[in-house]
Every structure is written in structure tokens, then in C-alpha cells.
Design an enzyme around this catalytic site. Structure first.
Site, PDB file in Angstrom:
ATOM      1  N   ASP A   1       0.956  -1.431  -0.369  1.00  0.00           N
ATOM      2  CA  ASP A   1       0.353   0.077   0.191  1.00  0.00           C
ATOM      3  C   ASP A   1       0.604   1.179  -0.210  1.00  0.00           C
ATOM      4  O   ASP A   1       0.363   1.862  -0.806  1.00  0.00           O
ATOM      5  CB  ASP A   1      -0.549  -0.130   1.140  1.00  0.00           C
ATOM      6  CG  ASP A   1      -0.077  -0.550   2.291  1.00  0.00           C
ATOM      7  OD1 ASP A   1       0.512  -0.479   2.513  1.00  0.00           O
ATOM      8  OD2 ASP A   1      -0.625  -0.047   3.532  1.00  0.00           O
TER       9      ASP A   1
ATOM     10  N   ASP B   1       4.822   2.903   9.010  1.00  0.00           N
ATOM     11  CA  ASP B   1       5.002   1.539   9.431  1.00  0.00           C
ATOM     12  C   ASP B   1       3.392  -0.135   9.340  1.00  0.00           C
ATOM     13  O   ASP B   1       2.463  -0.096  10.095  1.00  0.00           O
ATOM     14  CB  ASP B   1       4.342   1.598  11.219  1.00  0.00           C
ATOM     15  CG  ASP B   1       3.323   2.212  12.298  1.00  0.00           C
ATOM     16  OD1 ASP B   1       2.646   2.392  11.091  1.00  0.00           O
ATOM     17  OD2 ASP B   1       3.091   1.624  13.055  1.00  0.00           O
ATOM     18  N   GLU B   2       3.692   0.259   8.075  1.00  0.00           N
ATOM     19  CA  GLU B   2       2.761   0.002   7.415  1.00  0.00           C
ATOM     20  C   GLU B   2       3.032  -1.655   6.209  1.00  0.00           C
ATOM     21  O   GLU B   2       3.782  -2.487   6.138  1.00  0.00           O
ATOM     22  CB  GLU B   2       1.667   0.305   6.948  1.00  0.00           C
ATOM     23  CG  GLU B   2       0.134   0.043   6.063  1.00  0.00           C
ATOM     24  CD  GLU B   2      -1.323   0.249   6.726  1.00  0.00           C
ATOM     25  OE1 GLU B   2      -0.968   1.511   7.401  1.00  0.00           O
ATOM     26  OE2 GLU B   2      -1.980  -0.165   6.713  1.00  0.00           O
TER      27      GLU B   2
ATOM     28  N   TRP C   1     -11.601  -5.406  -1.414  1.00  0.00           N
ATOM     29  CA  TRP C   1     -10.252  -6.130  -1.612  1.00  0.00           C
ATOM     30  C   TRP C   1      -9.743  -7.765  -1.187  1.00  0.00           C
ATOM     31  O   TRP C   1      -9.052  -7.978  -2.200  1.00  0.00           O
ATOM     32  CB  TRP C   1     -10.097  -6.317   0.119  1.00  0.00           C
ATOM     33  CG  TRP C   1      -9.350  -4.881   1.094  1.00  0.00           C
ATOM     34  CD1 TRP C   1      -8.606  -4.269   0.555  1.00  0.00           C
ATOM     35  CD2 TRP C   1      -9.986  -3.502   0.649  1.00  0.00           C
ATOM     36  NE1 TRP C   1      -7.959  -3.129   0.610  1.00  0.00           N
ATOM     37  CE2 TRP C   1      -9.114  -2.375   0.324  1.00  0.00           C
ATOM     38  CE3 TRP C   1     -11.356  -3.384   0.050  1.00  0.00           C
ATOM     39  CZ2 TRP C   1      -9.351  -1.150   0.859  1.00  0.00           C
ATOM     40  CZ3 TRP C   1     -11.611  -1.281  -0.079  1.00  0.00           C
ATOM     41  CH2 TRP C   1     -10.855  -0.764   0.073  1.00  0.00           C
TER      42      TRP C   1
ATOM     43  N   GLU D   1      -2.608   8.881  -1.229  1.00  0.00           N
ATOM     44  CA  GLU D   1      -2.625   7.949  -0.366  1.00  0.00           C
ATOM     45  C   GLU D   1      -4.203   8.648  -0.694  1.00  0.00           C
ATOM     46  O   GLU D   1      -5.712   7.558  -0.551  1.00  0.00           O
ATOM     47  CB  GLU D   1      -2.706   7.527   0.459  1.00  0.00           C
ATOM     48  CG  GLU D   1      -3.732   7.507   1.613  1.00  0.00           C
ATOM     49  CD  GLU D   1      -3.443   6.569   3.407  1.00  0.00           C
ATOM     50  OE1 GLU D   1      -2.705   7.169   4.077  1.00  0.00           O
ATOM     51  OE2 GLU D   1      -3.329   5.180   3.288  1.00  0.00           O
TER      52      GLU D   1
ATOM     53  N   HIS E   1       0.857   6.363  -1.991  1.00  0.00           N
ATOM     54  CA  HIS E   1       0.033   4.814  -2.393  1.00  0.00           C
ATOM     55  C   HIS E   1      -0.341   4.712  -3.835  1.00  0.00           C
ATOM     56  O   HIS E   1      -1.473   5.909  -4.306  1.00  0.00           O
ATOM     57  CB  HIS E   1      -1.251   5.874  -1.661  1.00  0.00           C
ATOM     58  CG  HIS E   1      -1.550   4.184  -0.745  1.00  0.00           C
ATOM     59  ND1 HIS E   1      -0.507   4.605   0.611  1.00  0.00           N
ATOM     60  CD2 HIS E   1      -2.416   4.083  -0.323  1.00  0.00           C
ATOM     61  CE1 HIS E   1      -1.333   3.822   1.364  1.00  0.00           C
ATOM     62  NE2 HIS E   1      -2.319   3.478   1.367  1.00  0.00           N
TER      63      HIS E   1
END
Ligand code: BGC
Length: 915
Positions: free
Chosen positions: A466, A471-472, A533, A782, A803
Site C-alpha cells: 500500500d 509502519d505499514e 479487497w 493516499e 499510495h
């Protein structure tokens, strides 16, 4: 003249170390000749390069096959074994009956059986903790070879990351190997030809072990998600010129020590103390008597698999665009560098300072108004590197096991002097061939295209992520689902996404659901991604099939897709998916939409219908007639249910409140998606299409209903008109989130409102695609409102400036502005649809695409009273061109008058004019 080039095996030239035992061959025909095409081929495969002749090809001779197929022809010769190298060559007959032979190519298999591995998992005795790191262990093994080396292979993997060297030379160019998979289920190994690195006498193999995904922090979770410390498994197989063979494998005779790499983490950064370097540690003649023995670990039992896709590499370098800005204060020297591009990777730092001086490097995508780094959006990712000087003149350092997403670099505590040369940006991403080029007369759109490409580079780092900075950095299924089509224009992503589909299969639950992120991390996290998703499981393979003509991706994933379909059908009573009373996760909705709330069940039901429709086509491609019928009727049923529930005149169903735990998560997701957006009321909405007693229609609702073919024919024009009215009511702005935005321009141009599609495309106030561009964005944001004049930065809890999801507009630029489309009946651009739709004030536009058949071109230019169009149709393909609708104009092709606006073309270059 015909030449045969671009020999690929499983999408890659000469892959070393694959474990596909019937790999597929592809090639390209190069010829300037009009109508150049293949009429037959013959493949020879042999164990030695000099046996590639008729009669002596010992592994396979396909014989002459009358066929125009030049992609994905499976090897069908002798059964292959571990380590086997296969040389191959193809002869192609063209339409003039001329035969042309290719050069030779090869592929080599890795270790196919677990029993091929003799090594043991080794590592250091020290472990960290959930929040405590350990220095990177340096491992070494010295061994003797008493003759010259004929061949040598290194088979290697790690839990964590590894960087190997032999006799002081780095092995290969890969970064972040072995790559990210769900290590509980599988880990990839890599294979290197290390023949040139070895020599007679003493040899040393070394390995530095980093934390990476297996040991380090992953997203917002603590460390050690998969394993407590890094481990190495390696096996070098050496054949000497005298025929003797040796294996040097990881075992208890290896030694380890800690050195300068004090800390390393993908999210947090790296700390390196050059005073602790171990000069010569990975070369012969080093005294390792004070090194420690290694720890042996039991086989964790996951699958060891070859790397059948690309690895991450250093792709290119970036220089700061100007001199660093001095932001020093009384306490510290502080400089800010601007690389001019939001990029992903790290920096190489060059300088000199007294021993013990520590320079700190911090990273940010954007600056605060006062010119300092804006790092709030990185959340807990520290994204900070530390370098401590040894004080020996000019020192150069680049981290090994970390990456950041940034445009700006802050250098802190370095006494200087600093210049532009002090740092160099190193762009890292998975190796992918650039395939697409889009350009037009509007510079803002060209910048948008550049932002899309950079968003793709930065988020195709081993898996499709993404975002690359906070922190992803997770494999969100929804994001790649919406971006895959655009991605396949810009780069060859076939092998990259094929590999990721294996991770999707690994992540599928017993029940058939697909989690929101893949590879799977923390099992306590959700195991169903919900609508748009989880549907990546069907949409991504289908997209790959269309773009690359790859049937095997459908075959290999058919079980996964069917099981997923069964799951969503079972969870959708009356074919309404995620109804309010549904107890499972109803999804993220139209994520990050703007002042528009599309019901989750409408999205769910629409995607159920869409999946059913795609499955019917997939089953048909695979020759599964019964399944095709079954999914066709499922599509009809869901369509009926959709109409009954959502269209005007439908009875109002009674919705029960969903269970509270799910309700809470939904509320949380909704709050995040709104951020600090102030709600705007656009007044009462009336509709002749949708049941306004049930919900307030949104752009996304119209878009899904139209694009997924869920409306009765008679309602379509009305739906288009209402969609346009909504866009106009919002001052010619979109309100769509991740789910609706990708389809919005297609729906408008496919339904007679090209004008509105262009108006949205050219819109420069927010929300729009170009607003970030006008604000100097160099990647896709994003959120539509990541930063606005009115509200400043959006909520830092969710505000990435890199993103790719909204970059999905790229597919429309190629397919509609440049006019390059796929024919699903002959996918992979075997038959090309060329139908540019000029508009929006553009005076020229065009796309180039390196298809698997060769380069395709569609470039047009509008003069005062002319439309000129250059088309190149690659060899061995055909195209149908649709000249843009014009009133009776005079039309010419290559200087000849033509009539009619639709023409079938064979391979070649064409110049078309309408006056
Ligand atoms: C990610 C997304 C993702 C979303 C799900 C976010 O945290 O960055 O891109 O799809 O969550 O709603």
C-alpha cells in the site's frame, strides 16, 4: 528479414534456479515487413549447448508445429531433475515460409526436493525481543579447494535477510533476499552462479544476516512475527576441473561474530559503527580464532521454494536537485537535501569526520511549512539511519537491510562540509522491465503519469504494498486489485504478480476467505478482506490473463477462486453480500471517498456479481462448460437480487443492527477514512434509478451498477445522467474512493460522456487527480486531500504521499486517451483494439507499449482540421483500429483514401489521417 529475439522462460531471460518443471517458452518475432507473422515453430531443448540440432537435441524436439503461438509454450520433453540446466532454441517459420532460428537460451532448475538440501539452519546465539533488536551476525566458513573450479552454485535462503560474499566479493545483486512470503508456510531460496568468485586454495564464504520481515517490525506489530532471530541455510556445490565435487553447506563448523551493523530494521532504519568493522572477515587469511561457534536450529518445516519471479535490486541513483539547505541551530548541525522526487530506497552517504562522530539521517516525503521534515505520517516507523565514523579519511556508507520512502533527507550532527555530493539516493524496487510510455500535450497529465510510475516503483518492493514509508507497507489486496491493470501498462508485472498469487493461495483460509493483507502476518488480524479487497483473488489472475495471455495463471488459481466464490456465496443469503445483519466483516467500503457513503452491502453485492461474471469467462477459457453456465446463472441471480434491493420501486428490507464488535471496527474504519474532512451537504438527492429510501445514491453506486452491468438496459441512460448530475452538483468533482475511482472515467467514456471524463481528469481543485500535481506531488497520494490549502495536512494517522491506488487512472490514459485496449477473445495483445478518444483540449497524445509480441504504438495529433494517427502493430499480432467519430471527413491510410472508420490491420506501421 525476420529475427527471433527476447527468448523468455517463465517471463524471464535465462532464469537461474526455478522449480517449475514444465516451464513455458516465449519469444518475439522482429520484422519490418507488413503482415509479418508466425506460421509454425519448432523448439529444441538439450542438455548441452552444442546438441541443439535436429537429431541430437536430447531433451526435447517439439517437431515443426503449425501454429502462430509464440507465447507460453510449455516444455514437454524429458522429465527434468534438480540442478538441471536446459538449453533451448526455437526456429520460426514466417508467412513467407522463411525459417529463422533464434540464438540459444537456457534455464536452470533449483533444488526440487527437500532431500537435496544438506545444510542446516544456523545463526547466532543471541536473540532480541518483541521490542529489542540484536546486532547483525556475521557468519563465515573457510574451506580449501585444491584444483581449478569448473562450476559452482550457491543455493541460499534465510529467515530474515542475508547478504552473502565470497572471498570479499558480493554474491549477486539482489537486495532483501530471500523476499517476503508467509514464512510459516514457505520461504524462497535463491541460486547464484559463483564459479568466478572461487579459486584454488583457501576460500571463504561470508553472510551477514539482517532482520527483515521474518524477525523485524512488520507494520504496526512488534518484532518477531515469524521467528525470534535471523537464520541462514546455504549450500554451495562445487565441481572442480578434475571432476571431483564438493559441497560446502551451513553446519556447526561455521563461525560467527558481531560487527559494525549494530541494528537493522526495514521500518526503523540501520545503525552502523565503522569502528567495529572486521576488515577481511569474508576473505582468506583472516584470523577467526576469536569468533564464536554457531547455533543450529531444527528444520522449521516450511516449504523451500525457488524464486520464480523478480527480486529487489538497486535500480538507479538520484542526486539532490540543489545544494543542501542549512538548518543548523546552536546545538546541532542540520542540513536538508531535496532529491526532487519522492522515491523509495535509501541513501549512500559520503563524508569524513573524527572517529566516533555519529551522523544521523532522517527521511520525509514532504516538508512542514517551516522547511523542517514532516514525519508525523510515518507513525511508529523511525526511518532513521546512524553512521559512526572510524575517522580514516573519506568514508562511504549505504545501509544493507532497510529502506525508506522519502524525497527529503535530513543530515544531523555531521560537522561537514556538505555539498550535493554528500548523499546519493538509491532507488530500490523489484526488477521489472519498463513496458509503457504515455505522453500528451498537457504537462500536468505528464506529471500525473510520472507520479503513477513512481508510485508503482516504490510499492513494488518484493510484494505489492500500500505504501513504502509508514509502519505499514503491507500487501493490501484491495490496493493491488484496483491498480493491477495500470501496473501492467507501465511495467512487465507478470512474474511479480504471479508469484504474489502464490502468497494469496497460502493466505486463503480453510473456509475460503481471502485476508485483507497478503502475505499473512499476525493471525489474530482479520482473515477476510471483505468486498473489493478479497475479490483480488479473482480480479488479479483475470487481469494477468488479459494482459499477458497467460492461461496457466487461471488454471493454477482456479481452485482458489472457486473456493473463494463458494465462501462469498454462502455468506450472502439471498445473494446480498454483507447485508447490515451480516455477522462477518463487511469490508472497508469505498475507502477514502469524499463526502459520499456507498453502502457496504451494495459494494459487496456488486462485486459478487462481478466475480460471478468473471468466473463465467474464466471457466469458459478453461473449457469448463458446466462451471461457466453455473457462474453465468449466478451472475443473473445476483443481478436480480441487486435490482430488487437497490433499484427504485424495490421493497424496503428491514436491516438488523450488525454485531457490536464488527460495528465497532466499521466505525473505526469509517472515522479513519474521513480523517479531518468536514462533511458537506449537497442537498436532497432524488433518483429515478436507486431506491433513495434505502440509501443516498453515490457516484460509486452508479459506477459499479453501470460498469458491472447490473442495470436493466432502459435504466442505463438515466443512471449516466444522474451520475453526471452528481459530479456537476459537486462543482465537477468526483467523490469516489478506492473502489469507485478506478472505474469512474471508463464508465463515463463508455457511456457517451467522454466530455465529463476529461473534465474530471483536467480538474485541478480537490478532490481530483491533478490537485496533488498542482501542489508539487511527485507520487500519487493516499488521499484526495492529503494536504489542502484549506485544511493543511490530513490526519497523520493515515496520510501517505505514496499510495498507488488512485494511480489506477493510468489505465484510462493508455486505453482511452492513447486508445490501447485488449481483446479478451485474443488476450495478451494478440489482437489489439486501437480506439483513441481525443478530447479535453489535448492536441496530441500517445502511448507505447512493449507487449510480449513487441512494441505497440498509438500516437495522435490534432491539427486545425486534421487528426493524424501513427500506429505500429507488432509482428504476429493484428489490430482493429477505430478512427474517432468525425463528420464526413476525408480519410487516408498510408497515403491511400479509405472509407469507414473501422479497419483491420496486420503487423506494420501505419499513418492515418482524417481531414
Ligand atoms: C492501507 C490501505 C488499505 C486500507 C484498508 C490502509 O491502512 O494503507 O491502502 O487498503 O488500510 O482499508
Amino acid at each position: 528479414m525476420t529475427t527471433i529475439t527476447q527468448l523468455k522462460c517463465e517471463y524471464r531471460p535465462n532464469p537461474l534456479g526455478i522449480d517449475i518443471t514444465t516451464p513455458r517458452f516465449s519469444w518475439q518475432m522482429q520484422s519490418e515487413r507488413r503482415g509479418a507473422r508466425q506460421t509454425a515453430y519448432r523448439i529444441l531443448a538439450a542438455s548441452e549447448p552444442n546438441r541443439l540440432h535436429e537429431g541430437s537435441a536430447d531433451l526435447w524436439d517439439s517437431g515443426k508445429i503449425e501454429s502462430d503461438q509464440s507465447l507460453h509454450i510449455p516444455y514437454a520433453g524429458q522429465k527434468l531433475k534438480s540442478r538441471q540446466r536446459v538449453y533451448w532454441q526455437v526456429t520460426v517459420w514466417d508467412e513467407t515460409a522463411q525459417a529463422s532460428a533464434s540464438d540459444r537460451a537456457w534455464f536452470e532448475l533449483g533444488l526440487l526436493q527437500r532431500s537435496d538440501w544438506q545444510g542446516e539452519w544456523i545463526g547466532a546465539a543471541l536473540t532480541g525481543g518483541p521490542h529489542t533488536t540484536i546486532p547483525a551476525p556475521y557468519l563465515r566458513k573457510s574451506f580449501q579447494l585444491d584444483n581449478d573450479i569448473k562450476t559452482a552454485r550457491l543455493y541460499v535462503t534465510a529467515l530474515g535477510l542475508y547478504a552473502c560474499s565470497i572471498n570479499g566479493q558480493p554474491v549477486g545483486e539482489d537486495v532483501f533476499t530471500p523476499g517476503w512470503t508467509d514464512y510459516r508456510q514457505r520461504v524462497q531460496y535463491q541460486v547464484y552462479d559463483v564459479t568466478p568468485l572461487l579459486r584454488q586454495g583457501e576460500n571463504v564464504i561470508g553472510a551477514v544476516l539482517g532482520d527483515g520481515w521474518a524477525v523485524g517490525y512488520v507494520a504496526w506489530h512488534s518484532r518477531q512475527q515469524y521467528v525470534d532471530r535471523p537464520r541462514l541455510l546455504a549450500q554451495m556445490e562445487i565441481t572442480l576441473t578434475d571432476g571431483r565435487t564438493f559441497v560446502v553447506a551451513t553446519d556447526r563448523t561455521w563461525k560467527h561474530q558481531f560487527g559494525p551493523l549494530l541494528e537493522n530494521d526495514l521500518l526503523m532504519g540501520e545503525a552502523y559503527d565503522a569502528r567495529l568493522e572486521l576488515p577481511g572477515w569474508d576473505a582468506p587469511g583472516f584470523d577467526d580464532r576469536r569468533w564464536l561457534g554457531v547455533e543450529l536450529f531444527a528444520d522449521p518445516g516450511m516449504l523451500l521454494v525457488a524464486t520464480n519471479g523478480p527480486t529487489v535490486r538497486r535500480i538507479h541513483e538520484m542526486k539532490p536537485i540543489g545544494e543542501p539547505v542549512d538548518k543548523s541551530d546552536v546545538q546541532k548541525k542540520r542540513y536538508i537535501f531535496d532529491l526532487g522526487q519522492n522515491m523509495v530506497g535509501r541513501v549512500r552517504f559520503k563524508g569524513s569526520a573524527p572517529a566516533g562522530t555519529t551522523a544521523t539521517l532522517r527521511f520525509a516525503e514532504v516538508l512542514n511549512p517551516d522547511g523542517t521534515l514532516y514525519t508525523a505520517n510515518l507513525r511508529t516507523a523511525r526511518a532513521t539511519d546512524y553512521y559512526t565514523f572510524k575517522g580514516e579519511g573519506q568514508e562511504t556508507w549505504e545501509p544493507k537491510f532497510t529502506f525508506h520512502g522519502f524525497r527529503y533527507v535530513e543530515l544531523l550532527g555531521y560537522p561537514g562540509p556538505v555539498t550535493r555530493d554528500t548523499i546519493t539516493g538509491i532507488v530500490l524496487h523489484s526488477e521489472m522491465t519498463p513496458t509503457g510510455h504515455f505522453e500528451c500535450s498537457e504537462p500536468l497529465l505528464n506529471q500525473l503519469q510520472s507520479n503513477i510510475v513512481w508510485g508503482q516503483k516504490g510499492n513494488f518492493v518484493d510484494i505489492p504494498t500500500d505504501c513504502p514509508q509508514r509502519d505499514e507497507r503491507l500487501g493490501w489486496t484491495g490496493d493491488i486489485q484496483v491498480f493491477a491493470r495500470t501496473a501492467a501498462f507501465n511495467f512487465d508485472v507478470a512474474a511479480f504478480l504471479t508469484r504474489w498469487m502464490q502468497d494469496v493461495a497460502d493466505a486463503q483460509t480453510e473456509e475460503g476467505s481471502i485476508p485483507p493483507v497478503v502475505p499473512g502476518v499476525d493471525t489474530s488480524f482479520m482473515n477476510d478482506g471483505g468486498p473489493a479487497w478479497s475479490d483480488a483473488a479473482v480480479i488479479c489472475p483475470w487481469t494477468l490473463y488479459l494482459c499477458y495471455g497467460d492461461r496457466r495463471i487461471l488454471e493454477n488459481n482456479y481452485g482458489l477462486m472457486s473456493k473463494f466464490m463458494q465462501f462469498i456465496v454462502e455468506e450472502s443469503p439471498g445473494y446480498i453480500r454483507c447485508a447490515p445483519e451480516y455477522e462477518g466483516w463487511p469490508g472497508f467500503g469505498d475507502w477514502l471517498s469524499i463526502n459520499a457513503n456507498t453502502p457496504r452491502d451494495l459494494i459487496g453485492t456488486a462485486f459478487l456479481a462481478y466475480d460471478a461474471n468473471l468466473m463465467a469467462q474464466i471457466a469458459a477459457v478453461l473449457g469448463k462448460k458446466d462451471d461457466a453456465n453455473k457462474y453465468q446463472s449466478l451472475f443473473a441471480e445476483v443481478k436480480k437480487a441487486f435490482a430488487t434491493r437497490y433499484l427504485k420501486g424495490s421493497p424496503l428490507p428491514i436491516a438488523a443492527a450488525p454485531p457490536s464488535e464488527v460495528r465497532q471496527r466499521m466505525d473505526r474504519a469509517d472515522a479513519i477514512s474521513r480523517g479531518n474532512l468536514k462533511a458537506v451537504d449537497y442537498g436532497p438527492v432524488t433518483s429515478e434509478v436507486f431506491n433513495t429510501d434505502l440509501f443516498t445514491p453515490t457516484q460509486t453506486a452508479y459506477v459499479l451498477a453501470l460498469h458491472f452491468d447490473l442495470l436493466p438496459e432502459a435504466l442505463r441512460p438515466l443512471a449516466v445522467a444522474e451520475l453526471v448530475a452528481d459530479i456537476e452538483r459537486r462543482g465537477m468533482h468526483l467523490s469516489t474512493g478506492f473502489v469507485g475511482a478506478p472505474y469512474l472515467p471508463h464508465v463515463l467514456s463508455d457511456n457517451g460522456r467522454l466530455d465529463i471524463a476529461y473534465a474530471l481528469l483536467n480538474q485541478t481543485t480537490w478532490p481530483s487527480w491533478l490537485y496533488p500535481v498542482t501542489q508539487g506531488a511527485t507520487t500519487i497520494w493516499e488521499r484526495w486531500d492529503g494536504w489542502t490549502e484549506e485544511n493543511g495536512f490530513q490526519d497523520p494517522g493515515m496520510n501517505s504521499f505514496n499510495h498507488y491506488a488512485y494511480g489506477s487512472i493510468g489505465a484510462w490514459l493508455y486505453s482511452t486517451v492513447a486508445g490501447i485496449e485488449i481483446d479478451p477473445a485474443q488476450p495478451g495483445y494478440k489482437h489489439i483494439i486501437l480506439r483513441p478518444q481525443p478530447g479535453g483540449g489535448l492536441t496530441h497524445a500517445g502511448g507505447k507499449l512493449k507487449t510480449l509480441y513487441g512494441e505497440l504504438v498509438s500516437q495522435w495529433e490534432l491539427g486545425n482540421d486534421t487528426f493524424e494517427w501513427t500506429v505500429v502493430v507488432p509482428p504476429n499480432t493484428t489490430a482493429t483500429v477505430y478512427l474517432p467519430a468525425q463528420k464526413e471527413g476525408k480519410m487516408m491510410m498510408n497515403g491511400q483514401d479509405i472509407t469507414g472508420s473501422v479497419h483491420k490491420l496486420e503487423a506494420g506501421k501505419y499513418h492515418l489521417i482524417i481531414r
